[in-house]
Design a protein around this motif. Sequence first.
Motif, PDB file in Angstrom:
ATOM      1  N   LEU A 198       0.655  -1.587  -0.453  1.00  0.00           N
ATOM      2  CA  LEU A 198       0.414   0.283   0.362  1.00  0.00           C
ATOM      3  C   LEU A 198       0.864   1.122   0.022  1.00  0.00           C
ATOM      4  CD1 LEU A 198      -2.971   0.624   2.681  1.00  0.00           C
ATOM      5  CD2 LEU A 198      -1.289   2.322   0.989  1.00  0.00           C
ATOM      6  N   ARG A 199       1.191   2.123  -1.035  1.00  0.00           N
ATOM      7  CA  ARG A 199       1.400   2.724  -1.100  1.00  0.00           C
ATOM      8  C   ARG A 199       0.988   4.400  -1.085  1.00  0.00           C
ATOM      9  NH1 ARG A 199       7.701   2.223  -3.587  1.00  0.00           N
ATOM     10  NH2 ARG A 199       8.003  -0.555  -2.808  1.00  0.00           N
ATOM     11  N   ARG A 247      -1.836   7.178   0.321  1.00  0.00           N
ATOM     12  CA  ARG A 247      -3.157   6.827   0.828  1.00  0.00           C
ATOM     13  C   ARG A 247      -4.316   8.451   1.032  1.00  0.00           C
ATOM     14  NH1 ARG A 247      -3.447   3.345   5.238  1.00  0.00           N
ATOM     15  NH2 ARG A 247      -1.189   2.315   5.733  1.00  0.00           N
ATOM     16  N   GLY A 248      -3.454   9.138   0.229  1.00  0.00           N
ATOM     17  CA  GLY A 248      -4.491  10.572   0.054  1.00  0.00           C
ATOM     18  C   GLY A 248      -5.349  11.062  -0.959  1.00  0.00           C
ATOM     19  N   TYR A 293       2.001   9.318  -4.327  1.00  0.00           N
ATOM     20  CA  TYR A 293       1.895   8.971  -5.846  1.00  0.00           C
ATOM     21  C   TYR A 293       2.659   9.032  -7.185  1.00  0.00           C
ATOM     22  CZ  TYR A 293      -2.897   8.665  -3.219  1.00  0.00           C
ATOM     23  OH  TYR A 293      -3.908   8.368  -2.524  1.00  0.00           O
ATOM     24  N   SER A 327       3.170  -0.531  -6.902  1.00  0.00           N
ATOM     25  CA  SER A 327       1.678  -0.713  -6.409  1.00  0.00           C
ATOM     26  C   SER A 327       1.035  -1.610  -7.158  1.00  0.00           C
ATOM     27  CB  SER A 327       0.515   0.171  -6.445  1.00  0.00           C
ATOM     28  OG  SER A 327       0.988   0.744  -5.173  1.00  0.00           O
ATOM     29  N   MET A 378     -11.680  -2.104  -0.465  1.00  0.00           N
ATOM     30  CA  MET A 378     -10.636  -1.049  -1.559  1.00  0.00           C
ATOM     31  C   MET A 378     -10.655  -1.219  -3.000  1.00  0.00           C
ATOM     32  SD  MET A 378      -7.684   0.234   1.552  1.00  0.00           S
ATOM     33  CE  MET A 378      -7.792   1.977   0.444  1.00  0.00           C
ATOM     34  N   GLY A 438      -9.648   8.709  -2.791  1.00  0.00           N
ATOM     35  CA  GLY A 438      -8.843   8.263  -2.197  1.00  0.00           C
ATOM     36  C   GLY A 438      -7.836   6.974  -2.193  1.00  0.00           C
ATOM     37  N   ALA A 439      -6.535   7.200  -1.609  1.00  0.00           N
ATOM     38  CA  ALA A 439      -5.472   5.457  -1.973  1.00  0.00           C
ATOM     39  C   ALA A 439      -5.429   5.524  -3.602  1.00  0.00           C
ATOM     40  CB  ALA A 439      -6.199   4.538  -0.813  1.00  0.00           C
ATOM     41  N   TYR A 472      -3.409   1.614  -4.618  1.00  0.00           N
ATOM     42  CA  TYR A 472      -3.747   0.716  -3.946  1.00  0.00           C
ATOM     43  C   TYR A 472      -5.269  -0.003  -4.593  1.00  0.00           C
ATOM     44  CZ  TYR A 472      -4.582  -2.282  -0.378  1.00  0.00           C
ATOM     45  OH  TYR A 472      -5.104  -3.488   0.413  1.00  0.00           O
ATOM     46  N   ARG A 473      -6.514   1.546  -4.163  1.00  0.00           N
ATOM     47  CA  ARG A 473      -7.632   0.753  -4.668  1.00  0.00           C
ATOM     48  C   ARG A 473      -7.245   0.050  -5.934  1.00  0.00           C
ATOM     49  NH1 ARG A 473     -11.440   2.231  -1.520  1.00  0.00           N
ATOM     50  NH2 ARG A 473     -11.004   4.032   0.278  1.00  0.00           N
ATOM     51  N   TRP A 490     -10.579  -5.245   8.399  1.00  0.00           N
ATOM     52  CA  TRP A 490      -9.182  -4.304   8.832  1.00  0.00           C
ATOM     53  C   TRP A 490      -8.641  -4.676   9.339  1.00  0.00           C
ATOM     54  CZ3 TRP A 490     -10.045   1.090  11.553  1.00  0.00           C
ATOM     55  CH2 TRP A 490      -8.735   1.267  11.448  1.00  0.00           C
TER      56      TRP A 490
END
Length: 222
Positions: free
Chosen positions: A79-80, A82-83, A90, A98, A131, A140-141, A144-145, A176
């Motif tokens: 997971l790299r 998150r916001g 990113y 990822s 996700m 967000g994220a 990862y998503r 989680w």
Amino acid sequence: MPRNIVITGANRGIGLEMTRQAAAAGDRVVAICRDPSAFPEGTGAAEVLAADVTDEDALAAAAQAAGPVDLLVCNAGQLRGRGGVDADGYSAENWQASLMTNVAGPFLTVRAFHANLREAGGKIAVIASIMGSSARAPGGAYSYRASKAGAVNLAQNLAKDLAAEGIAVGAYHPGWVSTEMGGGGADLTPEESAAALLTRFDVLGMETTGVFEDYRGEAIPF
Ligand SMILES: NC(=O)c1ccc[n+]([C@@H]2O[C@H](COP(=O)([O-])OP(=O)(O)OC[C@H]3O[C@@H](n4cnc5c(N)ncnc54)[C@H](OP(=O)(O)O)[C@@H]3O)[C@@H](O)[C@H]2O)c1
């Protein structure tokens, strides 16, 4: 009867706990990790093999050593970032890592172990994430998503492709979980998540191939 189980990303977190629990239940577990020296003692793993899931040669060597495989668990993940759109994390390099680990990784792992799975009439569990649900996309994220949506898509297509060979494929959300990735405030311990996931893998079969579900067996919308 003891099963032969291969788990990637097995040196910590959920992968390590699945390794411990499956070995304690009497299964023969091949633990795959990037750095075998990072693999803890006393897990009960039958073998610890080195492979980054983006390294085709290392995966091929691991498959050569593993023998017939009843269950392949594609667990390794990253997971790299998150916001939101403007958050750090990113970079192109992080996107590449990822997508390579979370999407190409399970594909390359399945391809490397295809003959082992065929030999045993085995099945495949891809550890995705809620996700990766496109129906539930809160923003967000991003990397990862998108990568986990890719992993779910991959599992779907593999389920179709491998059905003729009797190889079932499922995509799973582990909950989680309090790991390095999940952090301290998570809902579940790795022990709880691993126990629940292993139960879900037990009931994966040709009638249910293509599932996308959580650790409790609740279906997740694609
Ligand atoms: N924790 C959660 O809440 C949560 C929720 C949903 C889904 N998941 C998914 O569950 C899986 C396990 O996550 P976790 O929480 O246990 O994470 P973790 O504690 O961060 O462990 C990740 C594992 O993946 C390995 N890994 C990363 N990149 C790899 C690569 N390229 N090749 C081989 N191994 C690699 C790591 O090895 P190194 O030690 O070498 O880095 C480590 O063993 C992941 O797929 C994750 O996306 C987790």
